[in-house]
Motif scaffolding. Structure first.
Motif, PDB file in Angstrom:
ATOM      1  N   GLY A 116      -8.497  -5.307   2.983  1.00 41.53           N
ATOM      2  CA  GLY A 116      -7.097  -5.058   3.350  1.00 41.53           C
ATOM      3  C   GLY A 116      -6.951  -4.095   4.519  1.00 41.53           C
ATOM      4  N   THR A 117      -8.069  -3.531   4.988  1.00 38.23           N
ATOM      5  CA  THR A 117      -7.986  -2.629   6.140  1.00 38.23           C
ATOM      6  C   THR A 117      -8.570  -3.324   7.359  1.00 38.23           C
ATOM      7  N   ASN A 129      -3.835   1.804   3.879  1.00 39.05           N
ATOM      8  CA  ASN A 129      -4.824   0.893   4.476  1.00 39.05           C
ATOM      9  C   ASN A 129      -5.260   1.371   5.860  1.00 39.05           C
ATOM     10  N   ASP A 169      -3.839   0.257  14.149  1.00 39.24           N
ATOM     11  CA  ASP A 169      -4.963   0.199  13.198  1.00 39.24           C
ATOM     12  C   ASP A 169      -5.775   1.450  13.495  1.00 39.24           C
ATOM     13  N   ARG A 191     -11.690   1.356  -1.438  1.00 38.14           N
ATOM     14  CA  ARG A 191     -10.287   1.406  -1.868  1.00 38.14           C
ATOM     15  C   ARG A 191     -10.237   2.084  -3.220  1.00 38.14           C
ATOM     16  N   VAL A 226       0.855  -1.196   0.000  1.00 34.75           N
ATOM     17  CA  VAL A 226       0.000   0.000   0.000  1.00 34.75           C
ATOM     18  C   VAL A 226       0.888   1.242   0.000  1.00 34.75           C
TER      19      VAL A 226
END
Lengths: 334, 353
Positions: free
Chosen positions: B199-200, A231, A249, B107, A213
């Motif tokens: 992907g997150t 991400n 995160d 995305r 990413v």
């Protein structure tokens, strides 16, 4: 807790770019300068405390060959030892101005020679390192300009090779002393980070690989690299070794901006998910490695944030820009 | 910006245009064979090989005005006619719909799934025409070839290029207002809940590692949203579950499609924009795509198949309001003559033998 302060109106809305807000704090003069990219133009404005707008100026991307008006990719103030320059990067080249944007002191046209037909050609990623200004390119190269204490005699002194994909952001900090010589980090679209030591010749110290990413925004604090990714993750690495120490995160969409209040170790992350988060960085007493604590989260409703910066050295206020929004939103702690 | 954006812009806007035309053809009870002919003609023009070849060449995005010309010609590639006000409204609806889809893509790469959703639906319109189906499948292959291997960074640049193209467009669309995806000020609602991009991870976790790479601490924080991980990734194959709903036909159930043109504040943004309505009186150099469309055999409304006029408005009043607030398109000779007559001319309804 933070509260919304009075917004500062913009002539044109902010473009959907990353790192689309630059702030120059001038506490001595009780002024704050803001810079936002609209598209083919960028807007500079200065405001008094309380956000009262005082003066504004629009800068255009310098025309070159081509069909459509060139788009600006970033605008950023570079604080050097003896002067402050405003740098503007676009799809045609690099423009450098005196800090109020009144006089252009240098123009560097991009050489699209090596680009294939399908590659977009642009400059992006701006940072000051000592008396140098470093600017990133679509090719992955980083141009290093030597800036004299005054006047327009700016010279391209070096071209750094370390990246293969377009540069997204560059961060620097004053050298931390003998133990830590890393003082610049560059990031690119593949997520690769390169850590450098500045000097008459810049030296590549470490490479921190990406993981599929982009890394649109990066900061450097006391030898720690803080990187924001596409991400939604924020990762902190030891600059000299590349060791991963913290993984957050943090956001639900791509991160678009990171900022630091270095004196107090506060980190700000903003993303397309409409959130801005503030983090406290510190060193652990046991291992001496970096630790992060979440301080505050702010939702900017229905706004795809594209830029965010602290507005004072203590990190108690910050400003935000959003795609399609014709104002700078301001927040300060209560 | 990215030189790979035009095909995505063109195909998705074209897809939205077909959704809207299909709905209006049904709403106006145009006979099935005529409606099918219109859609077939437009789709076959859109996916014409020579046209696609030109479209897929790496190039900068067309200006808004130039792109609008292409759609004007595309909409008239068959026996159907649209008056200026209807064409304006069609274009407004198309652009706001795709702007919404790009903005809400989780995305950047998901814009390709949105494109595939449009193509899947287009294939549904032309099920009984194998030649055109083949053309669409070929375009699918081309999209996969060109975009399948692009990196996340390149998709991010494409997304930014598209958003810059749509910057400052805030036309309010009834169907969006009713579904609460658009606010009354014209801005889209960005939800802070729902599935995450592929992907997150769910935000809320801080993990700390020591020098050996071992996790030494795990702390949760309150991130403010209410997200869930994506169930699976959408398919990029010729056939497959796209998962993403953006780009599917939101007009498939009979829904109103008014745009709200009232209010000075709405038009503040409009006034600062260039006029994008093409001027039929000017002998301008048509852009290459528009010329290619024009060069294709257009079914002239003569002989046993007379043309008909499609209307995008449901009331005379609505059309008049739209015309008045769009008076900044004053370069239209025809518009001037209508308003100078002091009223709305008799509405040209569908002409049938």
């Amino acid at each position: 807790m933070f509260r919304r302060e009075r917004s500062i109106p913009l002539r044109g809305s902010a473009a959907a770019l990353c790192n689309n807000l630059s702030v120059l704090q001038l506490p001595v003069r009780n002024l704050t300068h803001f810079g936002v990219v609209h598209g083919p133009s960028a807007q500079l404005l200065s405001a008094a405390p309380e956000g009262v707008p005082l003066a504004q100026r629009q800068l255009q991307a310098k025309e070159g060959a081509g069909v459509s008006p060139p788009l600006i990719t970033q605008v950023h103030w570079c604080v050097l030892p003896f002067r402050v320059l405003l740098v503007l990067t676009s799809h045609r080249g690099i423009q450098m101005y005196e800090s109020d944007g009144s006089v252009m002191v240098y123009w560097h046209a991009l050489d699209a020679g090596d680009a294939s037909l399908v590659q977009a050609v642009f400059a992006r990623g701006i940072a000051a390192s000592g008396h140098f200004i470093c600017v990133g390119m679509w090719s992955g190269r980083v141009l290093v300009f030597d800036i004299p204490a005054k006047g327009p005699n700016i010279v391209l002194s070096e071209e750094l090779a370390g990246h293969q994909t377009p540069i997204t952001d560059i961060a620097t900090e004053p050298a931390q002393g003998q133990d830590c010589v890393a003082d610049m980090v560059t990031a690119d679209d593949s997520g690769l980070l390169c850590v450098w030591q500045s000097g008459p010749e810049f030296k590549l110290l470490t490479r921190i690989p990406g993981f599929g990413v982009p890394c649109p925004s990066v900061q450097l604090w006391q030898g720690t690299v803080a990187a924001g990714y596409g991400n939604g993750q924020v990762r902190l690495y030891e600059a000299s070794t590349g060791t991963l120490h913290v993984q957050i995160d943090a956001h639900a969409r791509a991160i678009c901006a990171l900022d630091l209040a270095p004196e107090v170790g506060k980190l700000l992350s903003a993303a397309e998910d409409t959130f801005v988060h503030i983090w406290q960085l510190s060193r652990s007493p046991e291992g001496g490695y970096i630790e992060v604590e979440h301080c505050h989260g702010e939702c900017v409703p229905d706004t795809q944030v594209c830029g965010a910066r602290f507005c004072d050295p203590s990190g108690s206020s910050f400003a935000v820009t959003g795609y399609d929004l014709a104002e700078i939103l301001r927040f300060s702690s209560m | 910006m990215s030189v790979r954006t035009l095909p995505l812009l063109f195909l998705n806007l074209g897809g939205e245009m077909l959704y809207i035309l299909d709905q209006r053809l049904r709403a106006q009870n145009i006979p099935g064979d005529k409606a099918r002919k219109v859609l077939n003609d437009i789709i076959s023009t859109m996916f014409n090989r020579k046209f696609m070849e030109e479209l897929f060449k790496p190039q900068e995005l067309y200006s808004k005005k130039a792109l609008r010309t292409v759609y004007d010609r595309l909409a008239h590639a068959s026996i159907m006619r649209l008056n200026q006000a209807s064409m304006d409204k069609l274009y407004d609806l198309m652009t706001m719909a795709f702007k919404y889809q790009v903005l809400l893509c989780p995305r950047p790469k998901d814009v390709l799934l949105v494109t595939f959703n449009h193509l899947d639906a287009i294939k549904g319109f032309i099920q009984d025409s194998p030649t055109i189906l083949h053309q669409v499948d070929e375009t699918f292959q081309q999209l996969t070839e060109i975009y399948g291997g692009l990196s996340a960074g390149e998709f991010q640049l494409i997304r930014q290029t598209l958003l810059i193209f749509f910057q400052d467009l805030h036309i309010r669309v009834s169907i969006f207002l009713k579904d609460k995806v658009q606010n009354s000020n014209g801005r889209f609602v960005l939800p802070v809940s729902g599935p995450l991009p592929w992907g997150t991870k769910v935000p809320g976790l801080v993990r700390t590692f020591n020098n050996k790479g071992e996790e030494v601490r795990k702390v949760e924080f309150k991130h403010g949203g209410s997200y869930v991980a994506a169930p699976k990734e959408g398919s990029f194959e010729l056939y497959g579950d796209r998962v993403l709903k953006l780009g599917t036909n939101m007009y498939s159930v009979n829904r109103p499609m008014e745009t709200h043109m009232s209010g000075a504040s709405e038009n503040l943004a409009a006034q600062t924009q260039e006029s994008i309505a093409p001027n039929p009186l000017a002998k301008e150099e048509l852009n290459l795509l528009a010329r290619l469309i024009g060069g294709m055999e257009i079914k002239k409304p003569s002989g046993p198949e007379p043309g008909f006029r499609l209307n995008l408005f449901t009331t005379d009043e609505e059309e008049e309001t739209s015309r008045r607030t769009k008076s900044w398109l004053g370069s239209w000779g025809s518009l001037r003559s209508w308003t100078s007559q002091g009223g709305v001319p008799a509405r040209a309804m569908i002409c049938l033998p």
